[in-house]
Structure formats: structure tokens, C-alpha cells
Scaffold this motif. Structure first.
Motif, mmCIF file in Angstrom:
data_model
loop_
_atom_site.group_PDB
_atom_site.id
_atom_site.type_symbol
_atom_site.label_atom_id
_atom_site.label_comp_id
_atom_site.label_asym_id
_atom_site.label_seq_id
_atom_site.Cartn_x
_atom_site.Cartn_y
_atom_site.Cartn_z
ATOM 1 N N VAL A 125 0.841 -1.111 0.176
ATOM 2 C CA VAL A 125 -0.005 0.067 0.051
ATOM 3 C C VAL A 125 0.782 1.059 -0.026
ATOM 4 C CG1 VAL A 125 -2.011 1.419 1.288
ATOM 5 C CG2 VAL A 125 -1.784 -1.221 1.231
ATOM 6 N N LEU A 126 0.732 2.221 -0.821
ATOM 7 C CA LEU A 126 1.621 3.206 -1.150
ATOM 8 C C LEU A 126 1.477 4.189 -0.039
ATOM 9 C CD1 LEU A 126 1.363 3.596 -4.872
ATOM 10 C CD2 LEU A 126 3.250 2.448 -3.505
ATOM 11 N N LEU A 127 0.232 4.522 0.560
ATOM 12 C CA LEU A 127 -0.124 5.453 1.355
ATOM 13 C C LEU A 127 0.309 6.900 1.090
ATOM 14 C CD1 LEU A 127 1.000 3.691 4.532
ATOM 15 C CD2 LEU A 127 -1.368 4.418 4.178
ATOM 16 N N GLU A 128 0.124 7.181 -0.306
ATOM 17 C CA GLU A 128 0.367 8.449 -0.763
ATOM 18 C C GLU A 128 -0.584 8.598 -2.024
ATOM 19 O OE1 GLU A 128 4.164 7.489 -3.818
ATOM 20 O OE2 GLU A 128 4.317 8.181 -1.670
ATOM 21 N N VAL A 129 -0.801 10.081 -2.424
ATOM 22 C CA VAL A 129 -1.886 10.262 -3.298
ATOM 23 C C VAL A 129 -1.049 11.018 -4.457
ATOM 24 C CG1 VAL A 129 -3.865 9.897 -2.031
ATOM 25 C CG2 VAL A 129 -2.786 11.980 -2.212
ATOM 26 N N ASP A 130 -1.807 11.048 -5.863
ATOM 27 C CA ASP A 130 -1.110 11.766 -6.953
ATOM 28 C C ASP A 130 -1.911 13.469 -6.693
ATOM 29 O OD1 ASP A 130 -0.031 12.955 -8.984
ATOM 30 O OD2 ASP A 130 -1.442 11.653 -10.468
ATOM 31 N N ARG A 131 -1.071 13.925 -6.107
ATOM 32 C CA ARG A 131 -1.468 15.498 -6.161
ATOM 33 C C ARG A 131 -1.039 16.268 -7.279
ATOM 34 N NH1 ARG A 131 -4.627 18.709 -4.054
ATOM 35 N NH2 ARG A 131 -3.277 20.167 -3.082
ATOM 36 N N SER A 132 -1.337 16.030 -8.439
ATOM 37 C CA SER A 132 -0.660 16.553 -9.644
ATOM 38 C C SER A 132 -1.665 17.968 -9.763
ATOM 39 C CB SER A 132 -1.060 15.767 -10.854
ATOM 40 O OG SER A 132 -2.626 15.381 -10.992
ATOM 41 N N GLU A 133 -1.115 18.823 -10.215
ATOM 42 C CA GLU A 133 -1.810 20.257 -10.312
ATOM 43 C C GLU A 133 -2.899 20.029 -11.436
ATOM 44 O OE1 GLU A 133 -0.846 22.907 -8.444
ATOM 45 O OE2 GLU A 133 0.544 21.655 -7.426
ATOM 46 N N VAL A 134 -3.853 21.130 -11.114
ATOM 47 C CA VAL A 134 -5.149 21.007 -11.989
ATOM 48 C C VAL A 134 -5.319 22.633 -12.164
ATOM 49 C CG1 VAL A 134 -6.115 18.971 -11.454
ATOM 50 C CG2 VAL A 134 -6.832 20.732 -10.206
ATOM 51 N N GLU A 135 -5.954 22.916 -13.072
ATOM 52 C CA GLU A 135 -6.135 24.427 -13.402
ATOM 53 C C GLU A 135 -7.363 24.739 -12.322
ATOM 54 O OE1 GLU A 135 -7.782 27.048 -16.950
ATOM 55 O OE2 GLU A 135 -7.470 25.280 -17.413
ATOM 56 N N ILE A 136 -7.215 25.974 -11.878
ATOM 57 C CA ILE A 136 -8.201 26.446 -10.782
ATOM 58 C C ILE A 136 -8.934 27.215 -11.509
ATOM 59 C CG2 ILE A 136 -8.575 27.620 -8.442
ATOM 60 C CD1 ILE A 136 -7.150 25.107 -8.347
ATOM 61 N N GLY A 137 -10.387 27.449 -11.389
ATOM 62 C CA GLY A 137 -11.528 27.673 -12.180
ATOM 63 C C GLY A 137 -12.295 28.669 -11.560
#
Length: 511
Positions: free
Chosen positions: A258-270
Motif C-alpha cells: 500500500v503506497l499511502l500516498e496520493v497523486d496531487r498533480s496540479e489542476v487548473e483552478i477555475g
């Protein structure tokens, strides 16, 4: 964020070889129809020790503890207390044998004092005057380092203080084996530290503690022994000193990495999808909050500080003061008058088996709870299409058991939460209100829910209400700390100082 700031007593893990267990579970088996919840459980509980019990959702932890606490009777096997077989018909029998449990939902009388609650129902308590009651309870609290005012009324106490009262009730009954089920879910980091120190004092008095938690860092820090429960069986026991990392413990618990981490990739803020402007009323004061598309804003605070009122005001369960809540640019009343079943707002409630689902209905009918208009053709409901889409969602979200006719109450907490999440994301919302979305879930289910919420940022803004500070730090762009109905600060998670500021704000301390 661990929030821990204590030093474990030296030599605390040592156990003399000739020590005998105070409680033994001997081959306990419990069935519910064709489902085997516990299968031949063998477990020893030793005096002066803290045994952590870990397992995925649906592994059988609650059933096992319910048998030990006298709520269920085993179908096979038996329990031994100090080497003698016992059979508990009720929880009173277990309490008489020295076994008590602190549940997540406290059972206290709000209008009474701490001392009155502790002595309520105790033999001879009716002849004790208030001053004598408060003296007895005060001495007991002092003995275990529990900070509480015996004369205080329950209604004036924080959630952490209320938990102390529940603990004192068991200590007053001279319980020797205390079971704690997710005890830190409602505590600030400082209250968690105080609880752990109190648990260690109890073990110094020879008491045994069973500690159930999904917070692995707490288990590693606190426990003397860790028992792993998987699919109704004890898979083994671990020495916390031999655990290399939280990820190591997680993999042992679920049987895979279990990685216990998440992909917090940047997304465009609207643009803003939720705006709250100077809200006063409903127990809330001066609330100003904004959530934009692509953004996660977490609301954190000790339970009972206004989170419920805030969620209800946004989601339509109660009417907020006029001209204070705006959703997708529309005033609250206009939004709900014109809202559609999709491309709108979705709500993931904390109460997943009460408010979020119908416990005695199957997964298809529970899908239709909030999507019915999407399957309506005039007066007719296209049930076959709903069944097909439910099958697709079961496969996509790995909901077990993978049967569309499984009833809501038959699913484990993690699988039911995935079903609720699948249904709400199916609606392609633009605003998501997620309330305690991983409370009570194991690490594997938590990781999956986190990933789904972060993926949803492409189409929505998310207001996340959580009591898990690590969850807030992992998912959120901003953290708003609420205390007694007021947001005391909104902190960016990109600031390294945010972690140290949250705890004091949760306790109402403003610099």
C-alpha cells in the motif's frame, strides 16, 4: 501530521515469560447466515499491555470485540477470564467480569455533571451527595492523570473531555480490560497525547488495553503488540519495534503493498463554485469561505464545533440566512429551485448507512436515490439501464461483494463508502461536499477514496469536512479551522508552518 509529542516509558514493551493472559479467546467463531464473520479466533490479552487490533473493513474486528464485550455470543469456541471459561449473555456480564468498552458514540446525559454521569447506575450512588460524588470522581481522574472538572456539565465539555468521562465510568467500575474503538477520531492532537499518556498509566496499574484504530502511526507509537485480523482470522501478531514504517505495517495488514500516498498533480483552478459570505446564524459566526473548481478546501475542527450546521446549510438540509450562500454563482434558494440531477452539487454524508443509503435496499435502488431523473423516460423508469450502469460502477470502483442485489447493510464500511462515491461521481458534479469520507475505513479503502476525490478536481471544487488532519494535509489546497462556529484561520497546505498552527487553532488558541 502526527501531532504526537510524547516519550514512551522506558522498558514498557518487556513482558516476563511466566506472565499468564488475563483474557483468552479460544477458537471463537461467529456466523451471520452464510457469512463467517469470525473463524476460529485465538488471541491472548495480557495484564499491563496495550494490544492493537488492525484489520481491513469487514475483517471481523467489530464482531470479535462485540463477543468479548457481551453483545454477541459465539457459535463455537469460548472466552476465558483468568484461566476460567465464561459465557457472557449480556454486556452487563462482561462488565461484571471486568471488561468494558468505550464506543465511538458516547452514552452520556448532557444535563448532568461529570460526577453524576460516572456514578449513574452504580450501586449505592443514590445516597452519595454531590460534593462526595465530585470528590470520588476527582480523585479517580487524578490517579490516572485525566484532566476533567467533576462538577462540569456534559453539555459544556469538548468531545475529548466527554471521552474522558466514558473512560472514568469504566475505571469507576474497576474494569481491568478496556476496549477502545477508534478513540482518537474526535480528538485534537493535544487531546490524543493526553489520552495516550492516560492509557500508559492504566497499564502501569496492571490494566489491559485493546486499541482499535486505522491510524497506523498511532498504533506504532502506542501498542506493545499488534494483532492482524484478516477475513475473520488472526493472521499473526507483530512487535511494533520490528515495524520498519507505516507502509510496512499497512502491507502486513492488507496482504499487499500500500503506497499511502496520493497523486496531487496540479489542476487548473477555475471560477468559484461555492461562496459563503458573512454567515451568522445556525450556531455559526462570521463565516466567509470560497471553493473554486479544481480546489479542495478542508474544514477541520474537533467534532461539534459547527461543521454539521455548515454542511447542512450548504447542502440544502436547512435554510441558511438569506444572501449568505451562493452555489455556482446563484443564490442558495435559486440554485435549489432550479438544480438538476447532474452537473450540479453532490453530497457524500458522514452517515453512510443512514442518510447516504437505504440500508435494506440493493445497490441498484441506492444508485437511483440521487440519479433517478437520469433514468426516467416520461412516467417510466428504465430499471434495466440502471442495473447495467450499477454493474459498470461495481467493476470500476471494485465494490464487494460484486452483486447488484446486495443490500446496503451487507456491505462493509469501505465498500459501502465506495458505492456512495461511485453514485455521486456518476452525476458529474461541479461541487462536491464530502463529509468524513474515510472515517472508519482501512488504509486500502482510504487510499482509493483519496484518489477518486483528487481525480474529481478536473470537474469540481471540493469542500472536505474531516477530523483526520493527515487527510486534510494530503488532499487540500487550503485548510479552514473551525472552532465554536467560527473559522479562526484559513491556512495554505503549501506553507510548511501550517502543520504546527492547526492544533492550537482547533483548541481555540489564536496567536
Amino acid at each position: 501530521m502526527s501531532g504526537f509529542n510524547f516519550v514512551r516509558p522506558a522498558g514498557f514493551r518487556q513482558l516476563p515469560e511466566d506472565t499468564k493472559p488475563v483474557v483468552s479467546l479460544k477458537g471463537l467463531t461467529k456466523r451471520f447466515g452464510k457469512v463467517v464473520a469470525n473463524d476460529g479466533i485465538i488471541l491472548d490479552i495480557y495484564p499491563g499491555r496495550i494490544k492493537a487490533l488492525l484489520g481491513e473493513n469487514g475483517a471481523g474486528k467489530s464482531t470479535m470485540m462485540s463477543m468479548l464485550a457481551g453483545r454477541y455470543q459465539p457459535d463455537e469456541g469460548h472466552i476465558e477470564v483468568k484461566g476460567k471459561p465464561v459465557r457472557f449473555q449480556t454486556s452487563k456480564d462482561a462488565i461484571a467480569a471486568g471488561i468494558g468498552m468505550v464506543y465511538q458514540n458516547f452514552m452520556l446525559v448532557d444535563s448532568m455533571t461529570v460526577a453524576e454521569n460516572v456514578l449513574l447506575g452504580q450501586e449505592g450512588s443514590f445516597i452519595v451527595n454531590p460534593r462526595e460524588m465530585e470528590k470520588r470522581v476527582g480523585e479517580l481522574a487524578k490517579q490516572y492523570g485525566l484532566a476533567i472538572d467533576p462538577a462540569a456539565h456534559i453539555t459544556d465539555l469538548s468531545m475529548g473531555e466527554r471521552q474522558v468521562v466514558e473512560i472514568l465510568k469504566l475505571l469507576y467500575r474497576e474494569s481491568q480490560i478496556l476496549i477502545f474503538d477508534e478513540p482518537t477520531a474526535v480528538l485534537t492532537p493535544e487531546e490524543t497525547n493526553s489520552l495516550f499518556e492516560a492509557l500508559w498509566r492504566m497499564t502501569e496499574q496492571g490494566k489491559s488495553i485493546i486499541f482499535i484504530s486505522h491510524k497506523l502511526e498511532e498504533v506504532i507509537a502506542l501498542a506493545d503488540e499488534i494483532a492482524i485480523l484478516r477475513r475473520g482470522r488472526i493472521e499473526g501478531e507483530l512487535d511494533p519495534a520490528a515495524i520498519e514504517s507505516k507502509a510496512d505495517l499497512a502491507s502486513k495488514m492488507v496482504g499487499k503493498d500500500v503506497l499511502l500516498e496520493v497523486d496531487r498533480s496540479e489542476v487548473e483552478i477555475g471560477e468559484p463554485v461555492l461562496e459563503i459570505r458573512n454567515m451568522n446564524g445556525l450556531g455559526l459566526r462570521n463565516i466567509d469561505l470560497e471553493v473554486k473548481k479544481g480546489e479542495v478546501v478542508a474544514i477541520v475542527g474537533v467534532a461539534g464545533n459547527g461543521q454539521k450546521a455548515l454542511v447542512e446549510a450548504v447542502t440544502g438540509l436547512v435554510k441558511p440566512p438569506i444572501d449568505t450562500v451562493f452555489i455556482m454563482g446563484q443564490p442558495w434558494r435559486k440554485f435549489f429551485a432550479e438544480s438538476t440531477w447532474n452537473r450540479s452539487m453532490c453530497y457524500i454524508p458522514e452517515d453512510r448507512l443512514g442518510l447516504a443509503t437505504l440500508r435494506n435496499q440493493n445497490l441498484v435502488d441506492n444508485l437511483l436515490l440521487t440519479t433517478r431523473k437520469g433514468f426516467a423516460k416520461g412516467w417510466w423508469l428504465d430499471k434495466k439501464q440502471a442495473e447495467k450502469d450499477t454493474i459498470d460502477l461495481i467493476e470500476k470502483f471494485d465494490i464487494r461483494p460484486g452483486r447488484i442485489h446486495a443490500l446496503a447493510w451487507q456491505l462493509s464500511g469501505g465498500n459501502l463508502q465506495k458505492a456512495v462515491l461511485a453514485r455521486e461521481l456518476y452525476r458529474q458534479p461541479r461541487l462536491i461536499v464530502a463529509e468524513q469520507p474515510t472515517q472508519g475505513l482501512d488504509v486500502s479503502a482510504t487510499e482509493e477514496v483519496w484518489g477518486r476525490l483528487l481525480q474529481a478536481r478536473d470537474m469540481a471544487g471540493i469542500m472536505l469536512v474531516t477530523g483526520d488532519l493527515n487527510e486534510a494535509l494530503q488532499l487540500a489546497d487550503k485548510i479552514a479551522v473551525i472552532y465554536r462556529g467560527e473559522i479562526l484561520g484559513i491556512l495554505p497546505t503549501s506553507d510548511p508552518e501550517t502543520t504546527s498552527k492547526i492544533g492550537p487553532l482547533m483548541a481555540g488558541v489564536v496567536e
